[in-house]
Design an enzyme around this catalytic site. Structure first.
Site, short mmCIF file in Angstrom:
data_model
loop_
_atom_site.label_atom_id
_atom_site.label_comp_id
_atom_site.label_asym_id
_atom_site.label_seq_id
_atom_site.Cartn_x
_atom_site.Cartn_y
_atom_site.Cartn_z
N ARG A 172 -12.00 0.25 -7.05
CA ARG A 172 -11.66 0.17 -5.62
C ARG A 172 -11.05 1.49 -5.13
O ARG A 172 -11.19 1.88 -4.00
CB ARG A 172 -10.68 -0.99 -5.39
CG ARG A 172 -10.49 -1.37 -3.93
CD ARG A 172 -9.59 -2.59 -3.79
NE ARG A 172 -9.72 -3.20 -2.48
CZ ARG A 172 -8.99 -2.86 -1.42
NH1 ARG A 172 -8.07 -1.93 -1.53
NH2 ARG A 172 -9.18 -3.46 -0.25
N CYS A 202 0.83 -1.22 0.00
CA CYS A 202 0.00 0.00 0.00
C CYS A 202 0.85 1.25 0.00
O CYS A 202 1.84 1.33 0.74
CB CYS A 202 -0.85 0.09 1.26
SG CYS A 202 -1.92 -1.29 1.49
P1 XMP Z 1 -0.61 -7.33 3.19
O1 XMP Z 1 0.17 -6.50 4.15
O2 XMP Z 1 -1.15 -8.57 3.83
O3 XMP Z 1 -1.86 -6.42 2.80
O4 XMP Z 1 0.17 -7.61 1.95
C1 XMP Z 1 -2.93 -6.91 2.01
C2 XMP Z 1 -4.08 -5.91 2.03
O5 XMP Z 1 -3.68 -4.64 1.47
C3 XMP Z 1 -4.82 -3.99 0.87
N1 XMP Z 1 -4.44 -3.60 -0.48
C4 XMP Z 1 -4.04 -2.36 -0.83
N2 XMP Z 1 -4.00 -1.22 -0.14
N3 XMP Z 1 -3.14 -0.10 -2.03
C5 XMP Z 1 -3.56 -0.07 -0.74
O6 XMP Z 1 -3.53 1.00 -0.12
C6 XMP Z 1 -3.16 -1.22 -2.80
O7 XMP Z 1 -2.76 -1.21 -3.96
C7 XMP Z 1 -3.64 -2.41 -2.17
N4 XMP Z 1 -3.86 -3.67 -2.63
C8 XMP Z 1 -4.32 -4.37 -1.57
C9 XMP Z 1 -5.96 -4.98 0.90
O8 XMP Z 1 -6.83 -4.61 1.96
C10 XMP Z 1 -5.27 -6.30 1.15
O9 XMP Z 1 -6.09 -7.27 1.76
#
Ligand code: XMP
Length: 499
Positions: free
Chosen positions: A412, A314
């Site tokens: 999203r 993120c």
């Molecule tokens: P982890 O830390 O487990 O996080 O790799 C997975 C979660 O991150 C969110 N997610 C995003 N958040 N930009 C964001 O701000 C993105 O591009 C993105 N893609 C995923 C999502 O909630 C996921 O479960």
């Protein structure tokens, strides 16, 4: 929920904390790690045998990973960067993977040719090979099994040409126990159930029945028909309703309204419409403020997903300047919805198994993982060889690559109709080390959780939420927590430290 001293104090000072800011205190313990109960819930009515949920991301959750995770006791959320048809295909694959009694077996007609049956099997995503064969009066006349397909050299033949007519059948209503004994005695892999007119009324498959009988499936996360559980993500608006309709037709267990900003009018409206149309649990997210979580709970959410910006991929907190360190977000939201009796899913930011008991002690019922499950054998994508190591791709759903490829990813992040060169990414794209089989990885994660529960003296997830207390640690405490003053030479299956 007991007040968590450090988190409460920090909240009063307007200070938000995350995993590495704290450690759990040990407590008097009568429980052994192997004996703790790690069962929990993902939504109001959908249970988990282990509190692990896979993220709705295109490099994490498709049917292959969702099947394996449900077999380990968790649940996968099939991502929505897929056409509705393809997302339904993945959901059906999970639901059809395992059956106690198949209530409505998929049948073929005796005059259908083999190539069209194979095409249908591939299109619909059926993961099985045995099809009862009917005549045009709808009566059972034979069965085709994997052997018949395998040894059929000419796909222009019809089902009638290759089917086996030496059928073992039983009357409808036969119990699973009796079916098991009968199939074992007669050495038959499938047992169609019929009525007096030879019309098919159900079917048992030996491998599934055996798994249930021998309790090798005891830890599987299954619905009340014995089918593996699966969730699927939708966005908001008309397309989300159409998606939810199709997913519910495919018997999905949970719909997840998957947005970057869950506390919004369009999310509440979508939640209302899905709940009015379907009897399905709906988990909603993402939020990080107690008041937002309460609004979703009051609107009928069956579970709430917490996390704005903690994820490994993120960049929302950097690009938009918003978001809240994850532990304080979990605590605030869990406290705010306590009286609604719905579970909280802590989504994102977990890096090591020790973060799981920490998230739960702060108020979560389960954790959603992206990077910790990406890079497994079962995650989508191929292994990449680089710098003498094996890797797999992992990317944010708000990364440029994901947004360019798919409208759902753009939606999203509220950029559905944006031209490609006008996109504002909120995530990055990269590689994670290849981790091997999901079952070995999850074994370590659940093992870490169990050990944490043992130290706290918590025999269940509920007790961990009640008893877990934190110390706030400093950077000196943090570096003391990791191995130090040693050059680590042997890889550990559950630890690698990158500064
Ligand atoms: P982890 O830390 O487990 O996080 O790799 C997975 C979660 O991150 C969110 N997610 C995003 N958040 N930009 C964001 O701000 C993105 O591009 C993105 N893609 C995923 C999502 O909630 C996921 O479960």
């Amino acid at each position: 929920m007991e007040l968590k001293f450090i988190l409460e104090k920090a909240a009063n000072e307007g200070l938000a904390l995350t995993f590495d800011d704290v450690r759990l205190q040990t407590g008097y313990s009568k429980v052994m790690p192997d004996d703790v109960n790690v069962e929990s819930r993902f939504s109001r009515n959908v249970k988990l045998k282990i509190p692990i949920v896979s993220a709705a991301m295109d490099t994490v959750s498709e049917s292959k990973l969702a099947i394996e995770l449900a077999k380990l006791g968790g649940i996968g959320v099939i991502h929505r960067s897929l056409s509705i048809k393809d997302q339904v295909f993945h959901v059906k694959r999970v639901k059809h993977h395992l059956n106690g009694l198949v209530e409505k077996p998929i049948c073929v007609y005796e005059d259908e040719n083999i190539s069209s049956i194979i095409t249908k099997r591939e299109e619909k995503g059926y993961a099985f090979n045995s099809f009862p064969v009917l005549n045009r009066e709808e009566k059972l006349v034979g069965i085709i099994s994997s052997n018949d397909f395998e040894f059929c050299g000419d796909s222009s033949l019809t089902a009638k040409d290759i089917m086996s007519t030496e059928l073992l059948t039983a009357q409808e209503g036969l119990s699973l126990d009796n079916a098991y004994h009968l199939m074992q005695k007669e050495k038959k892999k499938v047992l169609p159930l019929v009525n007096q007119n030879m019309e098919i009324k159900g079917m048992y498959v030996f491998s599934d029945v055996k798994r249930i009988k021998t309790r090798s499936a005891e830890n599987y996360n299954v619905d009340n028909k014995g089918q593996l559980r699966v969730a699927a993500a939708v966005g908001t608006g008309d397309e989300a309703i159409e998606r939810a309709d199709a997913l519910c037709d495919a018997n999905v267990d949970v719909i997840v309204i998957d947005t970057a900003h869950g506390d919004s009018e369009s999310v509440l409206q979508t939640l209302k419409e899905i709940k009015e149309k379907h009897e399905v649990d709906v988990v909603v997210g993402n939020v990080s403020i107690g008041e937002s979580a309460r609004r979703l709970a009051e609107a009928g959410a069956d579970g709430i997903k917490i996390g704005q910006g903690p994820g490994s991929i993120c960049t929302t907190r950097i690009i938009a300047g918003i978001g809240r360190p994850q532990l304080s977000a979990i605590y605030d939201c869990a406290k705010a919805v306590e009286k609604f009796d719905i579970p909280i899913c802590a989504d994102g930011g977990l890096r090591v198994s020790g973060d799981i008991p920490i998230a739960i002690a702060a108020g979560a019922d389960c954790v959603m993982m992206g990077s910790m499950l990406a890079g497994t054998e079962e995650s989508p994508g191929n292994i990449i060889f680089s710098q003498g190591r094996q890797w797999k791709g992992y990317r944010g759903m708000g990364s440029l690559g994901a947004m360019e490829k798919n409208k759902s990813s753009r939606e999203r992040y509220l950029q559905k109709d944006e031209e490609k060169n006008k996109l504002i990414p909120e995530g990055v794209e990269g590689l994670v080390p290849y981790k091997g089989k999901l079952k070995d990885v999850v074994f370590q994660y659940v093992g870490g959780l169990r050990r944490g529960m043992g130290y706290v003296g918590a025999a269940s997830i509920k007790e961990l939420k009640e008893k877990g207390q934190f110390d706030r640690i400093t950077s000196a405490g943090f570096s003391e927590s990791h191995p130090h003053d040693i050059e680590v030479t042997i890889d550990s299956p559950n630890y690698s430290f990158k500064k």
